[in-house]
Design a protein around this motif. Structure first.
Motif, PDB file in Angstrom:
ATOM      1  N   ASP A 275      85.766 -15.280  51.165  1.00  0.00           N
ATOM      2  CA  ASP A 275      86.712 -15.285  52.242  1.00  0.00           C
ATOM      3  C   ASP A 275      85.924 -15.514  53.466  1.00  0.00           C
ATOM      4  O   ASP A 275      84.890 -14.839  53.712  1.00  0.00           O
ATOM      5  CB  ASP A 275      87.331 -13.871  52.393  1.00  0.00           C
ATOM      6  CG  ASP A 275      88.051 -13.489  51.075  1.00  0.00           C
ATOM      7  OD1 ASP A 275      87.636 -13.459  49.917  1.00  0.00           O
ATOM      8  OD2 ASP A 275      89.213 -12.925  51.278  1.00  0.00           O
TER       9      ASP A 275
ATOM     10  N   THR B 135      93.635 -13.436  53.532  1.00  0.00           N
ATOM     11  CA  THR B 135      94.660 -12.443  52.876  1.00  0.00           C
ATOM     12  C   THR B 135      95.982 -12.986  52.790  1.00  0.00           C
ATOM     13  O   THR B 135      96.713 -12.647  51.574  1.00  0.00           O
ATOM     14  CB  THR B 135      95.038 -11.439  54.319  1.00  0.00           C
ATOM     15  OG1 THR B 135      93.791 -11.146  54.873  1.00  0.00           O
ATOM     16  CG2 THR B 135      95.798 -10.607  53.922  1.00  0.00           C
TER      17      THR B 135
ATOM     18  N   GLU C 230      84.172 -12.508  42.713  1.00  0.00           N
ATOM     19  CA  GLU C 230      84.430 -12.153  44.083  1.00  0.00           C
ATOM     20  C   GLU C 230      83.195 -12.180  44.814  1.00  0.00           C
ATOM     21  O   GLU C 230      82.310 -11.471  44.486  1.00  0.00           O
ATOM     22  CB  GLU C 230      85.130 -10.848  44.285  1.00  0.00           C
ATOM     23  CG  GLU C 230      86.725 -10.635  43.727  1.00  0.00           C
ATOM     24  CD  GLU C 230      87.645 -11.359  44.598  1.00  0.00           C
ATOM     25  OE1 GLU C 230      87.259 -11.934  45.682  1.00  0.00           O
ATOM     26  OE2 GLU C 230      88.727 -11.115  44.401  1.00  0.00           O
ATOM     27  N   GLU C 231      82.868 -12.861  46.065  1.00  0.00           N
ATOM     28  CA  GLU C 231      81.961 -12.659  46.788  1.00  0.00           C
ATOM     29  C   GLU C 231      82.295 -11.773  47.550  1.00  0.00           C
ATOM     30  O   GLU C 231      83.102 -11.614  48.542  1.00  0.00           O
ATOM     31  CB  GLU C 231      81.967 -14.112  47.487  1.00  0.00           C
ATOM     32  CG  GLU C 231      80.690 -14.042  48.587  1.00  0.00           C
ATOM     33  CD  GLU C 231      79.433 -13.814  48.036  1.00  0.00           C
ATOM     34  OE1 GLU C 231      78.969 -14.296  47.241  1.00  0.00           O
ATOM     35  OE2 GLU C 231      78.823 -12.480  48.022  1.00  0.00           O
ATOM     36  N   ARG C 232      81.377 -10.638  47.365  1.00  0.00           N
ATOM     37  CA  ARG C 232      81.655  -9.131  48.096  1.00  0.00           C
ATOM     38  C   ARG C 232      80.795  -9.124  49.219  1.00  0.00           C
ATOM     39  O   ARG C 232      81.284  -8.362  50.198  1.00  0.00           O
ATOM     40  CB  ARG C 232      81.411  -8.052  47.207  1.00  0.00           C
ATOM     41  CG  ARG C 232      82.226  -7.968  45.852  1.00  0.00           C
ATOM     42  CD  ARG C 232      81.987  -6.856  45.230  1.00  0.00           C
ATOM     43  NE  ARG C 232      82.867  -7.102  43.803  1.00  0.00           N
ATOM     44  CZ  ARG C 232      84.055  -7.009  43.787  1.00  0.00           C
ATOM     45  NH1 ARG C 232      85.085  -6.552  44.822  1.00  0.00           N
ATOM     46  NH2 ARG C 232      84.876  -7.125  42.920  1.00  0.00           N
ATOM     47  N   ARG C 233      79.969 -10.082  49.586  1.00  0.00           N
ATOM     48  CA  ARG C 233      79.063 -10.121  50.920  1.00  0.00           C
ATOM     49  C   ARG C 233      80.220 -10.821  51.938  1.00  0.00           C
ATOM     50  O   ARG C 233      80.674 -11.637  51.618  1.00  0.00           O
ATOM     51  CB  ARG C 233      77.908 -10.721  50.948  1.00  0.00           C
ATOM     52  CG  ARG C 233      76.778  -9.887  50.019  1.00  0.00           C
ATOM     53  CD  ARG C 233      75.704 -11.004  49.685  1.00  0.00           C
ATOM     54  NE  ARG C 233      76.124 -12.049  48.805  1.00  0.00           N
ATOM     55  CZ  ARG C 233      75.345 -12.941  48.394  1.00  0.00           C
ATOM     56  NH1 ARG C 233      74.124 -12.996  48.884  1.00  0.00           N
ATOM     57  NH2 ARG C 233      75.736 -13.913  47.654  1.00  0.00           N
ATOM     58  N   THR C 234      80.370 -10.079  53.055  1.00  0.00           N
ATOM     59  CA  THR C 234      81.167 -10.638  54.131  1.00  0.00           C
ATOM     60  C   THR C 234      80.670 -11.609  55.130  1.00  0.00           C
ATOM     61  O   THR C 234      79.245 -11.686  55.340  1.00  0.00           O
ATOM     62  CB  THR C 234      81.776  -9.685  54.867  1.00  0.00           C
ATOM     63  OG1 THR C 234      81.021  -8.619  55.360  1.00  0.00           O
ATOM     64  CG2 THR C 234      83.083  -9.050  54.283  1.00  0.00           C
TER      65      THR C 234
ATOM     66  N   ARG D  93      80.260 -12.972  58.539  1.00  0.00           N
ATOM     67  CA  ARG D  93      80.393 -12.123  59.691  1.00  0.00           C
ATOM     68  C   ARG D  93      81.086 -12.721  60.540  1.00  0.00           C
ATOM     69  O   ARG D  93      80.522 -13.802  61.021  1.00  0.00           O
ATOM     70  CB  ARG D  93      79.085 -11.747  60.321  1.00  0.00           C
ATOM     71  CG  ARG D  93      79.194 -10.386  61.044  1.00  0.00           C
ATOM     72  CD  ARG D  93      77.935  -9.654  61.554  1.00  0.00           C
ATOM     73  NE  ARG D  93      77.757 -10.212  63.014  1.00  0.00           N
ATOM     74  CZ  ARG D  93      78.440  -9.596  63.960  1.00  0.00           C
ATOM     75  NH1 ARG D  93      79.398  -8.555  63.777  1.00  0.00           N
ATOM     76  NH2 ARG D  93      78.161 -10.033  65.303  1.00  0.00           N
TER      77      ARG D  93
END
Ligand SMILES: [Mn+2]
Length: 302
Positions: free
Chosen positions: A7, A24, A44-48, A50
């Motif tokens: 995302d 979203t 799912e890539e859980r690191r965002t 920034r």
């Protein structure tokens, strides 16, 4: 196939708020479930990545608006894309505006370079995103991202993640272009990028455009990245975009292109950008985007 969802809620490259909610909207439209039903393993890539808030950020140079924020987001995105590709997972990047391609393409370049693998880019877009700060009428970086990946533009963008040139311009194919700026046209011609305009699609038909793309132009590459700007579609089909241009691809033309790219068997990464839910009608644009990605990733009629 393993597919990793990344995302990227980025809206600094466009002049409209709302495109940061693209990931979203795509999730609400069922991207995860749809691709899962095709038999893929969804990670799912859980690191965002920034991305600061626009109202708290300084626009900076009016010819390169929000450069610092975009560079920061693209740097972290490049790392996530490289790691996904290195791990053998198909990176599926969900924007955000098209400035994020600077990060995606830098990550892919860093993945392919040590493997000595040739790769190409299919850029499906109403625009070419081939401006430099000098040629851009708006200063919005989402109109400069492909040029930056080809080595043209501000060093903070062209040098992001390493070498100046991420993609060989000979191995870039733009499909669906219909709104190009005067300086941008010169940049495209000088770089030798192949552009299929809407007029080319009218004349040749999408089947022939797809054939020339896969056989004549990208026949030599082992991997293809698909960068899908949803404003390539006609605004009647995809109204939820920041920069709508009439006279776009029909639903069926884009669907057929996705099916043909999939059948070619060489697409190893993709990104979907410019879905803007606050300009949309009942999430129609995100839903169409999910259908197109499903076709790119193996959904067939029969
Ligand atoms: Mn674009």
């Amino acid at each position: 196939m393993k597919i990793r969802l990344i995302d990227v809620p980025m809206d600094f490259g466009a002049n409209r708020r709302g495109v940061d909610m693209g990931p979203t909207a795509l999730r609400r439209a069922g991207i995860k479930e749809t691709l899962g039903r095709l038999g893929h393993v969804i990670e799912e890539e859980r690191r965002t990545v920034r991305v600061p808030i626009a109202e708290h950020s300084d626009e900076g140079d009016p010819n390169l608006k929000f450069l610092d924020a975009i560079v920061e987001g693209c740097r972290s995105l490049a790392t996530l894309v490289k790691e996904s590709a290195d791990a053998g997972s198909f990176p599926l990047v969900m924007g955000g505006d098209h400035s994020i391609a600077v990060g995606t393409l830098a990550g892919l370049a860093n993945h392919f370079r040590p493997l000595h693998q040739t790769w190409g880019v299919v850029w499906i877009d109403a625009h070419a995103d081939f401006n430099t700060p000098e040629s851009s009428p708006s200063g919005n970086i989402h109109g400069m991202s492909l040029a930056a990946a080809a080595g043209l533009g501000h060093p903070a963008l062209t040098g992001l993640g390493g070498d100046d040139r991420k993609v060989d311009p000979d191995l870039i194919v733009i499909i669906g272009a219909r709104d190009l700026d005067p300086g941008e046209k010169k940049n495209l011609r000088a770089a030798g990028v192949h552009v299929f305009t809407m007029a080319d699609i009218d004349r040749l038909g999408m089947a022939e455009v797809a054939r020339q793309t896969l056989v004549d132009l990208l026949g030599s590459v082992s991997s293809i990245h698909v960068s899908l700007d949803i404003d390539s579609l006609d605004p009647e089909v995809a109204p939820g975009v920041g920069t709508p241009v009439p006279g776009g691809l029909t639903y069926r033309e884009l669907h057929f292109l996705m099916e043909t790219l999939c059948a070619g068997g060489r697409v190893t990464s993709a990104e979907i950008v410019e879905v803007n839910p606050i300009l949309d009608v009942r999430n129609q644009t995100a839903s169409v985007a999910v259908e197109m990605l499903a076709s790119l990733l193996g959904d067939t009629i029969l």
